[in-house]
Scaffold this motif. Structure first.
Motif, mmCIF file in Angstrom:
data_model
loop_
_atom_site.group_PDB
_atom_site.id
_atom_site.type_symbol
_atom_site.label_atom_id
_atom_site.label_comp_id
_atom_site.label_asym_id
_atom_site.label_seq_id
_atom_site.Cartn_x
_atom_site.Cartn_y
_atom_site.Cartn_z
ATOM 1 N N GLN A 155 23.712 -72.824 -54.388
ATOM 2 C CA GLN A 155 24.864 -71.989 -54.268
ATOM 3 C C GLN A 155 24.882 -70.581 -54.153
ATOM 4 O O GLN A 155 25.450 -69.837 -53.544
ATOM 5 C CB GLN A 155 26.011 -72.391 -55.711
ATOM 6 N N ALA A 156 23.704 -69.949 -55.006
ATOM 7 C CA ALA A 156 23.271 -68.649 -55.183
ATOM 8 C C ALA A 156 22.753 -68.120 -53.621
ATOM 9 O O ALA A 156 23.364 -67.297 -53.024
ATOM 10 C CB ALA A 156 22.408 -68.173 -56.306
ATOM 11 N N VAL A 157 21.978 -69.136 -53.184
ATOM 12 C CA VAL A 157 21.449 -68.827 -51.822
ATOM 13 C C VAL A 157 22.546 -68.773 -50.615
ATOM 14 O O VAL A 157 22.439 -67.955 -50.066
ATOM 15 C CB VAL A 157 20.349 -69.575 -51.393
ATOM 16 N N ASP A 158 23.527 -69.932 -50.797
ATOM 17 C CA ASP A 158 24.584 -69.907 -49.916
ATOM 18 C C ASP A 158 25.398 -68.643 -49.771
ATOM 19 O O ASP A 158 25.817 -67.977 -48.681
ATOM 20 C CB ASP A 158 25.454 -71.117 -50.272
ATOM 21 N N THR A 159 25.900 -68.280 -51.121
ATOM 22 C CA THR A 159 26.456 -66.965 -51.191
ATOM 23 C C THR A 159 25.776 -65.773 -50.408
ATOM 24 O O THR A 159 26.393 -65.030 -49.579
ATOM 25 C CB THR A 159 26.622 -66.520 -52.617
ATOM 26 N N ILE A 160 24.706 -65.616 -50.729
ATOM 27 C CA ILE A 160 23.738 -64.467 -50.004
ATOM 28 C C ILE A 160 23.641 -64.624 -48.511
ATOM 29 O O ILE A 160 23.534 -63.749 -47.940
ATOM 30 C CB ILE A 160 22.270 -64.662 -50.641
ATOM 31 N N SER A 161 23.740 -65.618 -48.036
ATOM 32 C CA SER A 161 23.400 -66.076 -46.510
ATOM 33 C C SER A 161 24.842 -65.416 -45.853
ATOM 34 O O SER A 161 24.683 -65.163 -44.704
ATOM 35 C CB SER A 161 23.334 -67.442 -46.452
ATOM 36 N N ASN A 162 25.958 -65.150 -46.592
ATOM 37 C CA ASN A 162 26.979 -64.761 -45.988
ATOM 38 C C ASN A 162 27.163 -63.131 -46.004
ATOM 39 O O ASN A 162 27.969 -62.690 -45.331
ATOM 40 C CB ASN A 162 28.352 -65.145 -46.804
ATOM 41 N N PHE A 163 26.070 -62.637 -46.352
ATOM 42 C CA PHE A 163 25.998 -61.152 -46.293
ATOM 43 C C PHE A 163 24.767 -60.543 -45.487
ATOM 44 O O PHE A 163 23.724 -61.475 -45.357
ATOM 45 C CB PHE A 163 25.813 -60.447 -47.751
ATOM 46 N N LYS A 164 25.035 -59.417 -44.828
ATOM 47 C CA LYS A 164 23.629 -58.404 -44.449
ATOM 48 C C LYS A 164 23.907 -57.106 -45.153
ATOM 49 O O LYS A 164 24.675 -56.399 -44.777
ATOM 50 C CB LYS A 164 23.897 -58.473 -43.001
ATOM 51 N N LEU A 165 23.088 -56.892 -46.166
ATOM 52 C CA LEU A 165 23.226 -55.832 -46.970
ATOM 53 C C LEU A 165 22.270 -54.718 -46.611
ATOM 54 O O LEU A 165 21.310 -54.873 -46.030
ATOM 55 C CB LEU A 165 22.933 -56.039 -48.407
ATOM 56 N N ASP A 166 22.680 -53.523 -46.988
ATOM 57 C CA ASP A 166 21.803 -52.265 -46.588
ATOM 58 C C ASP A 166 20.440 -52.225 -47.425
ATOM 59 O O ASP A 166 19.340 -52.054 -46.814
ATOM 60 C CB ASP A 166 22.527 -51.068 -46.766
ATOM 61 N N PHE A 167 20.433 -52.402 -48.633
ATOM 62 C CA PHE A 167 19.212 -52.500 -49.614
ATOM 63 C C PHE A 167 19.097 -53.732 -50.477
ATOM 64 O O PHE A 167 20.347 -54.230 -50.946
ATOM 65 C CB PHE A 167 19.293 -51.135 -50.565
ATOM 66 N N ALA A 168 18.009 -54.111 -50.832
ATOM 67 C CA ALA A 168 17.945 -54.960 -52.044
ATOM 68 C C ALA A 168 16.948 -54.428 -53.014
ATOM 69 O O ALA A 168 16.013 -53.939 -52.502
ATOM 70 C CB ALA A 168 17.416 -56.638 -51.453
ATOM 71 N N VAL A 169 17.085 -54.780 -54.261
ATOM 72 C CA VAL A 169 16.173 -54.114 -55.079
ATOM 73 C C VAL A 169 15.805 -55.691 -55.979
ATOM 74 O O VAL A 169 16.701 -56.070 -56.480
ATOM 75 C CB VAL A 169 16.959 -53.215 -55.982
ATOM 76 N N ILE A 170 14.453 -55.907 -55.657
ATOM 77 C CA ILE A 170 14.032 -57.192 -56.390
ATOM 78 C C ILE A 170 13.064 -56.582 -57.676
ATOM 79 O O ILE A 170 12.376 -55.674 -57.375
ATOM 80 C CB ILE A 170 13.431 -58.066 -55.471
ATOM 81 N N GLY A 171 12.811 -57.597 -58.591
ATOM 82 C CA GLY A 171 11.636 -57.616 -59.614
ATOM 83 C C GLY A 171 10.709 -58.580 -59.309
ATOM 84 O O GLY A 171 11.307 -59.482 -58.496
ATOM 85 N N CYS A 172 9.795 -58.758 -60.109
ATOM 86 C CA CYS A 172 8.866 -59.793 -60.066
ATOM 87 C C CYS A 172 8.156 -59.949 -61.367
ATOM 88 O O CYS A 172 8.182 -59.145 -62.051
ATOM 89 C CB CYS A 172 7.843 -59.477 -59.057
ATOM 90 N N SER A 173 7.350 -60.992 -61.562
ATOM 91 C CA SER A 173 6.689 -61.228 -62.889
ATOM 92 C C SER A 173 5.319 -60.818 -62.727
ATOM 93 O O SER A 173 4.352 -60.725 -63.688
ATOM 94 C CB SER A 173 6.889 -62.724 -63.248
ATOM 95 N N ALA A 174 4.636 -60.779 -61.534
ATOM 96 C CA ALA A 174 3.271 -60.613 -61.301
ATOM 97 C C ALA A 174 3.035 -60.039 -59.725
ATOM 98 O O ALA A 174 3.720 -60.382 -59.114
ATOM 99 C CB ALA A 174 2.416 -61.866 -61.454
ATOM 100 N N LEU A 175 1.931 -59.414 -59.638
ATOM 101 C CA LEU A 175 1.349 -58.963 -58.244
ATOM 102 C C LEU A 175 0.081 -59.223 -58.195
ATOM 103 O O LEU A 175 -0.925 -58.550 -58.894
ATOM 104 C CB LEU A 175 1.654 -57.591 -58.228
ATOM 105 N N ASP A 176 -0.363 -59.938 -57.257
ATOM 106 C CA ASP A 176 -1.760 -60.097 -56.852
ATOM 107 C C ASP A 176 -2.437 -59.131 -56.242
ATOM 108 O O ASP A 176 -1.667 -58.202 -55.328
ATOM 109 C CB ASP A 176 -1.752 -61.489 -56.057
#
Length: 254
Positions: A155-176
């Motif tokens: 459901q979260a993915v479906d909501t996101i698919s309805n948008f085209k946004l200028d910016f996304a800010v994401i975090g993560c748990s690790a970086l290889d």
């Protein structure tokens, strides 16, 4: 388990250095080795680090820290990173903020922005921005993850698919070291991948403790990121790859 100040700092040092010794921690905190051994044993029993002979190492790379523990870790670094990231987001635009304590810190610095549309799958972020008159907040659907207020699943993915946004800010748990951006929850990773795909620019916010960790699920590569906000220089090889990929590095050192 609720963490004391010393135990929270022990976790930060362990994440930063990769290994700590009882003697070194006792000297750092000016306490007895018995006190440190007791701290390490409690943290090990809580699954927050691995007790080894003479010291401790970070916990294994299959489970993340509990949310309240993560909120207290690297707090000053997250504050600097968040301030720098928010400064790169103008008024009069649309932004996606995903789950995480680092993205919540960014939300705090966006509160005085004007004419923003913020889409989020993070109930904590929705609450942070709820009193900001210049910001319209859209919350995705999805399954509530009670541990951190995150909304995940189809459901979260479906909501996101309805948008085209200028910016996304994401975090993560690790970086290889190869530049892969990693996390622990496969469903959360699916949401983050949808965010990256539906945004014109993507910013990653991650403090340097993530450089020494590992996690099993891949969100994307730094190749897919436009700006990386952190608090310490990257490994020389990874920094060179970021330059080749056109990733703008923003290092907010103390």
């Amino acid at each position: 388990m609720p963490l004391g100040f010393r135990q929270a700092e022990i976790l930060e040092i362990t994440e930063r250095d990769g290994k700590v010794t009882v003697d070194g921690l006792a000297a750092h905190f000016n306490v007895t080795v018995q006190t440190i051994r007791r701290d390490l044993t409690e943290l090990d029993q809580a699954g927050l680090l691995n007790r080894v002979h003479g010291g401790a190492m970070p916990a294994s790379g299959t489970h993340n820290f509990a949310y309240e523990e993560r909120r207290g870790l690297q707090a000053e670094a997250k504050e600097r990173i968040a301030r720098a990231c928010a400064a790169e987001i103008p008024n009069d635009c649309s932004v996606f903020l995903n789950i995480g304590t680092s993205t919540e810190a960014v939300a705090e610095h966006l509160r005085r922005h004007e004419n923003l549309l913020v889409v989020t799958n993070n109930l904590n972020i929705a609450n942070i921005l709820s009193q900001s008159p210049g910001i319209e907040v859209v919350v995705t659907g999805g399954t509530l993850r009670r541990t951190d207020g995150g909304l995940i699943g189809p459901q979260a993915v479906d909501t996101i698919s309805n948008f085209k946004l200028d910016f996304a800010v994401i975090g993560c748990s690790a970086l290889d070291l190869d530049g892969d951006v990693l996390d622990f929850d496969v469903q959360e990773v699916g949401v983050s991948q949808a965010i990256v795909a539906r945004s014109r620019k993507t910013f990653l916010v991650a403090d340097a403790s993530k450089f020494d960790r590992t996690a099993p699920a891949r969100i994307c590569s730094l190749r897919d990121i436009d700006g990386f906000f952190t608090n310490a220089p990257l490994d020389t090889g990874l920094a060179a790859r970021c330059e080749d990929w056109g990733v703008a590095l923003h290092v907010s050192a103390p």
